[in-house]
Design a protein around this motif. Sequence first.
Motif, PDB file in Angstrom:
ATOM      1  N   GLU A  44       0.836  -1.212   0.000  1.00  0.00           N
ATOM      2  CA  GLU A  44       0.000   0.000   0.000  1.00  0.00           C
ATOM      3  C   GLU A  44       0.867   1.258   0.000  1.00  0.00           C
ATOM      4  O   GLU A  44       0.529   2.247  -0.645  1.00  0.00           O
ATOM      5  N   MET A  45       1.983   1.203   0.733  1.00  0.00           N
ATOM      6  CA  MET A  45       2.881   2.370   0.750  1.00  0.00           C
ATOM      7  C   MET A  45       3.505   2.591  -0.617  1.00  0.00           C
ATOM      8  O   MET A  45       3.670   3.731  -1.054  1.00  0.00           O
ATOM      9  N   ILE A  46       3.858   1.521  -1.295  1.00  0.00           N
ATOM     10  CA  ILE A  46       4.491   1.630  -2.616  1.00  0.00           C
ATOM     11  C   ILE A  46       3.499   2.135  -3.661  1.00  0.00           C
ATOM     12  O   ILE A  46       3.803   3.042  -4.437  1.00  0.00           O
ATOM     13  N   TRP A  47       2.308   1.556  -3.686  1.00  0.00           N
ATOM     14  CA  TRP A  47       1.372   1.821  -4.766  1.00  0.00           C
ATOM     15  C   TRP A  47       0.230   2.766  -4.412  1.00  0.00           C
ATOM     16  O   TRP A  47      -0.456   3.265  -5.310  1.00  0.00           O
ATOM     17  N   GLY A  48      -0.019   2.972  -3.147  1.00  0.00           N
ATOM     18  CA  GLY A  48      -1.150   3.815  -2.761  1.00  0.00           C
ATOM     19  C   GLY A  48      -2.452   3.199  -3.249  1.00  0.00           C
ATOM     20  O   GLY A  48      -2.620   1.979  -3.257  1.00  0.00           O
ATOM     21  N   GLU A  49      -3.358   4.024  -3.703  1.00  0.00           N
ATOM     22  CA  GLU A  49      -4.665   3.559  -4.182  1.00  0.00           C
ATOM     23  C   GLU A  49      -4.558   2.702  -5.444  1.00  0.00           C
ATOM     24  O   GLU A  49      -5.457   1.931  -5.752  1.00  0.00           O
ATOM     25  N   GLN A  50      -3.459   2.823  -6.159  1.00  0.00           N
ATOM     26  CA  GLN A  50      -3.270   2.043  -7.385  1.00  0.00           C
ATOM     27  C   GLN A  50      -3.295   0.536  -7.116  1.00  0.00           C
ATOM     28  O   GLN A  50      -3.616  -0.239  -8.004  1.00  0.00           O
ATOM     29  N   ILE A  51      -2.941   0.133  -5.895  1.00  0.00           N
ATOM     30  CA  ILE A  51      -2.874  -1.295  -5.570  1.00  0.00           C
ATOM     31  C   ILE A  51      -4.229  -1.979  -5.764  1.00  0.00           C
ATOM     32  O   ILE A  51      -4.307  -3.169  -6.007  1.00  0.00           O
ATOM     33  N   HIS A  52      -5.311  -1.207  -5.697  1.00  0.00           N
ATOM     34  CA  HIS A  52      -6.658  -1.767  -5.818  1.00  0.00           C
ATOM     35  C   HIS A  52      -7.096  -1.960  -7.276  1.00  0.00           C
ATOM     36  O   HIS A  52      -8.128  -2.581  -7.529  1.00  0.00           O
ATOM     37  N   LYS A  53      -6.303  -1.450  -8.191  1.00  0.00           N
ATOM     38  CA  LYS A  53      -6.637  -1.587  -9.610  1.00  0.00           C
ATOM     39  C   LYS A  53      -5.996  -2.854 -10.175  1.00  0.00           C
ATOM     40  O   LYS A  53      -4.849  -3.168  -9.892  1.00  0.00           O
ATOM     41  N   LYS A  54      -6.771  -3.554 -10.976  1.00  0.00           N
ATOM     42  CA  LYS A  54      -6.317  -4.841 -11.516  1.00  0.00           C
ATOM     43  C   LYS A  54      -5.068  -4.721 -12.405  1.00  0.00           C
ATOM     44  O   LYS A  54      -4.328  -5.693 -12.545  1.00  0.00           O
ATOM     45  N   ASP A  55      -4.818  -3.556 -12.993  1.00  0.00           N
ATOM     46  CA  ASP A  55      -3.645  -3.410 -13.852  1.00  0.00           C
ATOM     47  C   ASP A  55      -2.375  -3.061 -13.072  1.00  0.00           C
ATOM     48  O   ASP A  55      -1.296  -2.948 -13.650  1.00  0.00           O
ATOM     49  N   CYS A  56      -2.468  -2.921 -11.763  1.00  0.00           N
ATOM     50  CA  CYS A  56      -1.290  -2.676 -10.925  1.00  0.00           C
ATOM     51  C   CYS A  56      -0.452  -3.957 -10.887  1.00  0.00           C
ATOM     52  O   CYS A  56      -0.995  -5.055 -10.681  1.00  0.00           O
ATOM     53  N   PRO A  57       0.859  -3.845 -11.103  1.00  0.00           N
ATOM     54  CA  PRO A  57       1.712  -5.044 -11.127  1.00  0.00           C
ATOM     55  C   PRO A  57       1.648  -5.902  -9.846  1.00  0.00           C
ATOM     56  O   PRO A  57       1.840  -7.112  -9.916  1.00  0.00           O
ATOM     57  N   ASP A  58       1.384  -5.296  -8.711  1.00  0.00           N
ATOM     58  CA  ASP A  58       1.331  -6.047  -7.448  1.00  0.00           C
ATOM     59  C   ASP A  58      -0.097  -6.308  -6.949  1.00  0.00           C
ATOM     60  O   ASP A  58      -0.278  -6.785  -5.828  1.00  0.00           O
ATOM     61  N   HIS A  59      -1.075  -6.021  -7.798  1.00  0.00           N
ATOM     62  CA  HIS A  59      -2.471  -6.212  -7.376  1.00  0.00           C
ATOM     63  C   HIS A  59      -2.757  -7.661  -7.002  1.00  0.00           C
ATOM     64  O   HIS A  59      -3.362  -7.935  -5.958  1.00  0.00           O
ATOM     65  N   HIS A  60      -2.325  -8.604  -7.823  1.00  0.00           N
ATOM     66  CA  HIS A  60      -2.584 -10.024  -7.552  1.00  0.00           C
ATOM     67  C   HIS A  60      -1.935 -10.444  -6.222  1.00  0.00           C
ATOM     68  O   HIS A  60      -2.556 -11.139  -5.417  1.00  0.00           O
ATOM     69  N   GLU A  61      -0.703 -10.021  -6.003  1.00  0.00           N
ATOM     70  CA  GLU A  61      -0.010 -10.349  -4.750  1.00  0.00           C
ATOM     71  C   GLU A  61      -0.758  -9.738  -3.553  1.00  0.00           C
ATOM     72  O   GLU A  61      -0.926 -10.378  -2.514  1.00  0.00           O
ATOM     73  N   TYR A  62      -1.203  -8.495  -3.716  1.00  0.00           N
ATOM     74  CA  TYR A  62      -1.959  -7.814  -2.656  1.00  0.00           C
ATOM     75  C   TYR A  62      -3.236  -8.587  -2.325  1.00  0.00           C
ATOM     76  O   TYR A  62      -3.541  -8.821  -1.155  1.00  0.00           O
ATOM     77  N   GLU A  63      -3.955  -9.005  -3.348  1.00  0.00           N
ATOM     78  CA  GLU A  63      -5.188  -9.780  -3.144  1.00  0.00           C
ATOM     79  C   GLU A  63      -4.882 -11.104  -2.433  1.00  0.00           C
ATOM     80  O   GLU A  63      -5.647 -11.547  -1.574  1.00  0.00           O
ATOM     81  N   HIS A  64      -3.775 -11.718  -2.812  1.00  0.00           N
ATOM     82  CA  HIS A  64      -3.346 -12.971  -2.168  1.00  0.00           C
ATOM     83  C   HIS A  64      -3.103 -12.732  -0.668  1.00  0.00           C
ATOM     84  O   HIS A  64      -3.523 -13.534   0.176  1.00  0.00           O
ATOM     85  N   HIS A  65      -2.426 -11.638  -0.341  1.00  0.00           N
ATOM     86  CA  HIS A  65      -2.166 -11.314   1.072  1.00  0.00           C
ATOM     87  C   HIS A  65      -3.468 -11.037   1.824  1.00  0.00           C
ATOM     88  O   HIS A  65      -3.604 -11.432   2.990  1.00  0.00           O
ATOM     89  N   LEU A  66      -4.403 -10.383   1.172  1.00  0.00           N
ATOM     90  CA  LEU A  66      -5.708 -10.129   1.812  1.00  0.00           C
ATOM     91  C   LEU A  66      -6.425 -11.441   2.128  1.00  0.00           C
ATOM     92  O   LEU A  66      -7.020 -11.589   3.201  1.00  0.00           O
ATOM     93  N   GLU A  67      -6.347 -12.383   1.199  1.00  0.00           N
ATOM     94  CA  GLU A  67      -6.969 -13.693   1.413  1.00  0.00           C
ATOM     95  C   GLU A  67      -6.270 -14.434   2.557  1.00  0.00           C
ATOM     96  O   GLU A  67      -6.930 -15.034   3.409  1.00  0.00           O
ATOM     97  N   ASP A  68      -4.944 -14.375   2.577  1.00  0.00           N
ATOM     98  CA  ASP A  68      -4.187 -14.995   3.678  1.00  0.00           C
ATOM     99  C   ASP A  68      -4.563 -14.372   5.020  1.00  0.00           C
ATOM    100  O   ASP A  68      -4.702 -15.073   6.023  1.00  0.00           O
ATOM    101  N   LEU A  69      -4.711 -13.052   5.026  1.00  0.00           N
ATOM    102  CA  LEU A  69      -5.093 -12.340   6.252  1.00  0.00           C
ATOM    103  C   LEU A  69      -6.461 -12.810   6.739  1.00  0.00           C
ATOM    104  O   LEU A  69      -6.634 -13.134   7.926  1.00  0.00           O
TER     105      LEU A  69
END
Length: 136
Positions: A44-69
């Motif tokens: 979130e610090m790296i990408w800000g709000e962009q992390i929530h967009k599917k075209d963000c390079p780390d979006h999939h990883e972020y979603e994976h971490h949310l699921e793990d959480l």
Amino acid sequence: MSGPRVYTVDEVNAMIPLLEERFIALDELRRKLKIIKIRLDATEMIWGEQIHKKDCPDHHEYEHHLEDLKNAEEQFQKIAASFTEFSATVKGLDPGLLDFYGVRDGYLVYLCWRRGEDKCEYWHHIDTGFAGRQKL
């Protein structure tokens, strides 16, 4: 209609290894949750709000971490709730403080066990808390 499960000191002592195992599992989940939250915060610090967009390079990883959480939080809650299987009153999960109904001098009391204690050696009246603990 029956009341709460009432234990002897020996019965509480017999459960301590299982109780300790559950607290160890909670410790492991706490560590896992901390790591996941650090990873989420970092992305979130790296990408800000962009992390929530599917075209963000780390979006999939972020979603994976949310699921793990979510899964780790559910596991934590399940284990924490499992102490009620023993009719334990959970007074604290960190470091771990449980009360079990018992009888002392003909009165319903709490047999009080704190994580790290080898055996149940304390009790207190139902209407007093940890501060009212007395040696058995």
